[in-house]
Design a protein around this motif. Structure first.
Motif, mmCIF file in Angstrom:
data_model
loop_
_atom_site.group_PDB
_atom_site.id
_atom_site.type_symbol
_atom_site.label_atom_id
_atom_site.label_comp_id
_atom_site.label_asym_id
_atom_site.label_seq_id
_atom_site.Cartn_x
_atom_site.Cartn_y
_atom_site.Cartn_z
ATOM 1 N N HIS A 45 0.824 -1.213 0.000
ATOM 2 C CA HIS A 45 0.000 0.000 0.000
ATOM 3 C C HIS A 45 0.861 1.267 0.000
ATOM 4 C CE1 HIS A 45 -3.090 -2.946 0.896
ATOM 5 N NE2 HIS A 45 -4.004 -2.020 0.733
ATOM 6 N N ARG A 46 1.959 1.223 0.740
ATOM 7 C CA ARG A 46 2.864 2.386 0.710
ATOM 8 C C ARG A 46 3.421 2.585 -0.692
ATOM 9 N NH1 ARG A 46 4.870 0.179 5.685
ATOM 10 N NH2 ARG A 46 6.657 -0.714 4.580
ATOM 11 N N GLU A 47 3.857 1.502 -1.321
ATOM 12 C CA GLU A 47 4.454 1.589 -2.657
ATOM 13 C C GLU A 47 3.469 2.148 -3.672
ATOM 14 O OE1 GLU A 47 5.835 -1.474 -6.219
ATOM 15 O OE2 GLU A 47 5.681 -2.204 -4.159
ATOM 16 N N LYS A 48 2.201 1.748 -3.579
ATOM 17 C CA LYS A 48 1.187 2.156 -4.547
ATOM 18 C C LYS A 48 0.460 3.430 -4.133
ATOM 19 C CE LYS A 48 1.951 -1.455 -7.124
ATOM 20 N NZ LYS A 48 2.558 -1.346 -8.481
ATOM 21 N N GLY A 49 0.785 3.977 -2.957
ATOM 22 C CA GLY A 49 0.161 5.222 -2.511
ATOM 23 C C GLY A 49 -1.301 5.072 -2.142
ATOM 24 N N ILE A 50 -1.675 3.921 -1.604
ATOM 25 C CA ILE A 50 -3.068 3.655 -1.225
ATOM 26 C C ILE A 50 -3.194 3.779 0.284
ATOM 27 C CG2 ILE A 50 -4.930 1.947 -1.218
ATOM 28 C CD1 ILE A 50 -3.547 0.690 -3.677
ATOM 29 N N ALA A 51 -4.119 4.612 0.739
ATOM 30 C CA ALA A 51 -4.338 4.777 2.178
ATOM 31 C C ALA A 51 -4.795 3.450 2.783
ATOM 32 C CB ALA A 51 -5.380 5.861 2.426
ATOM 33 N N LEU A 52 -4.236 3.106 3.935
ATOM 34 C CA LEU A 52 -4.554 1.845 4.595
ATOM 35 C C LEU A 52 -4.776 2.096 6.077
ATOM 36 C CD1 LEU A 52 -4.649 -1.315 4.697
ATOM 37 C CD2 LEU A 52 -2.173 -1.238 5.116
ATOM 38 N N THR A 53 -5.924 1.649 6.578
ATOM 39 C CA THR A 53 -6.173 1.625 8.012
ATOM 40 C C THR A 53 -6.149 0.167 8.447
ATOM 41 O OG1 THR A 53 -7.507 3.642 8.005
ATOM 42 C CG2 THR A 53 -7.812 2.136 9.863
ATOM 43 N N ALA A 54 -5.143 -0.195 9.240
ATOM 44 C CA ALA A 54 -4.951 -1.576 9.652
ATOM 45 C C ALA A 54 -5.345 -1.738 11.118
ATOM 46 C CB ALA A 54 -3.495 -1.993 9.441
ATOM 47 N N ILE A 55 -6.347 -2.561 11.362
ATOM 48 C CA ILE A 55 -6.781 -2.875 12.714
ATOM 49 C C ILE A 55 -5.987 -4.082 13.200
ATOM 50 C CG2 ILE A 55 -8.755 -3.459 14.165
ATOM 51 C CD1 ILE A 55 -8.894 -0.696 12.737
ATOM 52 N N PRO A 56 -5.398 -4.042 14.400
ATOM 53 C CA PRO A 56 -4.574 -5.160 14.864
ATOM 54 C C PRO A 56 -5.343 -6.485 14.906
ATOM 55 C CG PRO A 56 -4.226 -3.234 16.251
ATOM 56 C CD PRO A 56 -5.385 -2.908 15.357
ATOM 57 N N GLN A 57 -4.725 -7.526 14.376
ATOM 58 C CA GLN A 57 -5.294 -8.873 14.372
ATOM 59 C C GLN A 57 -4.300 -9.800 15.090
ATOM 60 O OE1 GLN A 57 -6.972 -11.420 14.756
ATOM 61 N NE2 GLN A 57 -8.165 -11.516 12.859
ATOM 62 N N PRO A 58 -4.560 -10.150 16.346
ATOM 63 C CA PRO A 58 -3.630 -11.002 17.095
ATOM 64 C C PRO A 58 -3.376 -12.360 16.441
ATOM 65 C CG PRO A 58 -5.209 -9.962 18.571
ATOM 66 C CD PRO A 58 -5.678 -9.681 17.171
ATOM 67 N N ALA A 59 -4.348 -12.885 15.717
ATOM 68 C CA ALA A 59 -4.194 -14.195 15.079
ATOM 69 C C ALA A 59 -3.267 -14.137 13.877
ATOM 70 C CB ALA A 59 -5.554 -14.747 14.657
ATOM 71 N N GLY A 60 -2.978 -12.940 13.383
ATOM 72 C CA GLY A 60 -2.067 -12.804 12.254
ATOM 73 C C GLY A 60 -2.780 -12.436 10.968
ATOM 74 N N THR A 61 -1.985 -12.057 9.968
ATOM 75 C CA THR A 61 -2.501 -11.637 8.663
ATOM 76 C C THR A 61 -2.979 -12.855 7.870
ATOM 77 O OG1 THR A 61 -0.931 -9.800 8.676
ATOM 78 C CG2 THR A 61 -1.875 -10.419 6.534
ATOM 79 N N LYS A 62 -4.076 -12.679 7.144
ATOM 80 C CA LYS A 62 -4.634 -13.788 6.356
ATOM 81 C C LYS A 62 -3.643 -14.252 5.290
ATOM 82 C CE LYS A 62 -8.466 -11.578 5.311
ATOM 83 N NZ LYS A 62 -8.394 -10.439 6.234
ATOM 84 N N ARG A 63 -3.615 -15.587 5.079
ATOM 85 C CA ARG A 63 -2.713 -16.191 4.109
ATOM 86 C C ARG A 63 -3.474 -17.177 3.235
ATOM 87 N NH1 ARG A 63 1.917 -18.779 7.801
ATOM 88 N NH2 ARG A 63 0.042 -19.778 8.627
ATOM 89 N N ALA A 64 -2.927 -17.412 2.052
ATOM 90 C CA ALA A 64 -3.480 -18.427 1.159
ATOM 91 C C ALA A 64 -2.364 -18.950 0.268
ATOM 92 C CB ALA A 64 -4.612 -17.858 0.303
ATOM 93 N N VAL A 65 -2.575 -20.138 -0.270
ATOM 94 C CA VAL A 65 -1.687 -20.719 -1.270
ATOM 95 C C VAL A 65 -2.483 -20.881 -2.553
ATOM 96 C CG1 VAL A 65 -0.304 -22.720 -1.938
ATOM 97 C CG2 VAL A 65 -0.302 -21.935 0.445
ATOM 98 N N ASN A 66 -1.986 -20.340 -3.647
ATOM 99 C CA ASN A 66 -2.651 -20.451 -4.946
ATOM 100 C C ASN A 66 -1.850 -21.366 -5.858
ATOM 101 O OD1 ASN A 66 -4.649 -18.687 -4.190
ATOM 102 N ND2 ASN A 66 -3.722 -16.905 -5.155
ATOM 103 N N LEU A 67 -2.455 -22.485 -6.257
ATOM 104 C CA LEU A 67 -1.868 -23.353 -7.268
ATOM 105 C C LEU A 67 -2.382 -22.890 -8.623
ATOM 106 C CD1 LEU A 67 -2.364 -26.857 -5.582
ATOM 107 C CD2 LEU A 67 -0.519 -25.190 -5.235
ATOM 108 N N VAL A 68 -1.497 -22.580 -9.549
ATOM 109 C CA VAL A 68 -1.871 -22.034 -10.854
ATOM 110 C C VAL A 68 -1.424 -22.997 -11.950
ATOM 111 C CG1 VAL A 68 -1.712 -20.061 -12.419
ATOM 112 C CG2 VAL A 68 -1.586 -19.707 -9.929
#
Length: 303
Positions: A80-103
């Motif tokens: 978001h910093r690189e692309k100049g997009i405003a971001l409001t991040a609420i703390p998530q104790p469980a961690g940031t969402k992840r996924a694996v994409n098989l292409v």
């Protein structure tokens, strides 16, 4: 804060994907595979890609979601910093969402989502949701659990809403609150046996004035003002390498047209152009189509 501070508030859908290009899908069982193209982890799930698409088209975009204080969360913040997009991040104790994409070689994907990093009682702060929505022209809502809890607050603000139901089968009750609360509804036709029936059901039961079901290389189904129209596919400008993010690109470009006052069919053309472009970009990159490119390609299609 005024309603003109932000064009589109994107709610939810922030996270990190690990991309694996596999020799075929479905992937036959084997003890191991050698991945010559590499295995790469990058920021970008559905909300991130919609925000990127909107920003690349010149719209003032703000993204709100839960993020962990972890390396994955830093990847999202850095994007978001690189692309100049405003971001409001609420703390998530469980961690940031992840996924694996098989292409696969044809660009199709299989996504594996890590649900351990979200909980049913996760909430976005009501005051934050309200303040950001009231300073926006439009809100695009991801179908994550925290966003489901935010729907009543969003409706109270009176700001127009859109959502993407992705590969909804038309029956799963989880998706219905999003489908019925939004003014513009996007979804994939991949799991719909009768797209027209599902589109009309959404419009009849909810608030939607426009419902769009994308169908990949077959184009899209557009329901607007009670009339169902087939939107022809747009030829990709380069070889198709990856369909990941095509639906998000379609939604972003459609909303670009909508906020510019274009009629629904023109908006759908913009969406088709952006979706086709996205299919030519590897998942490991974040290169959304920009405004001039979108308008130029759309003009070529018109002729």
């Amino acid at each position: 804060m005024s309603r003109t501070d932000t064009d589109v508030l994107v709610l939810g859908g922030a996270g990190v994907d690990t991309i694996v290009y596999v020799p075929e899908l479905p992937l036959p069982y084997a003890d191991s595979y050698m991945i010559e193209d590499g295995i790469r982890t990058r920021a970008g799930q559905t909300g991130d890609f919609v925000a990127l698409g909107l920003s690349a088209l010149g719209l003032r975009t703000h993204h709100l979601d839960l993020l962990g204080d972890d390396p994955e969360g830093e990847l999202v913040r850095a994007l978001h910093r690189e692309k100049g997009i405003a971001l409001t991040a609420i703390p998530q104790p469980a961690g940031t969402k992840r996924a694996v994409n098989l292409v696969g070689p044809d660009g199709r994907r299989l996504s594996l989502y890590d649900t351990s990093r979200s909980h049913a009682d996760d909430r976005l702060p009501e005051a934050t949701v309200r303040a950001l929505a009231e300073s926006s022209r439009h809100v695009h809502v991801s179908i994550t659990q925290p966003c489901a809890h935010a729907l009543p607050v969003l409706r109270e603000t009176g700001v127009p809403l859109s959502t993407d139901l992705h590969d909804w089968d038309g029956e799963n009750p989880y998706h219905e609150p999003f489908a019925l609360a939004a003014d513009i509804v996007f979804l994939s036709a991949a799991r719909l046996t009768d797209p027209e029936r599902t589109l009309r059901r959404i419009a009849e039961r909810g608030r939607a004035q426009v419902v769009v079901a994308t169908a990949g290389a077959k184009g899209a189904h557009l329901l607007a003002d009670g009339e169902l129209t087939h939107v022809p596919p747009v030829a990709p400008p380069a070889p198709v390498v990856d369909s990941n993010g095509a639906g998000d690109a379609f939604a972003a470009a459609f909303l670009f047209g909508h906020l510019a006052g274009e009629p629904p069919l023109r908006c759908a053309l913009y969406g088709a152009v952006a979706g086709a472009h996205a299919c030519t970009v590897p998942s490991t990159e974040t290169a959304a189509i920009e405004r001039d490119g979108l308008l130029e390609h759309a003009a070529q299609v018109d002729h």
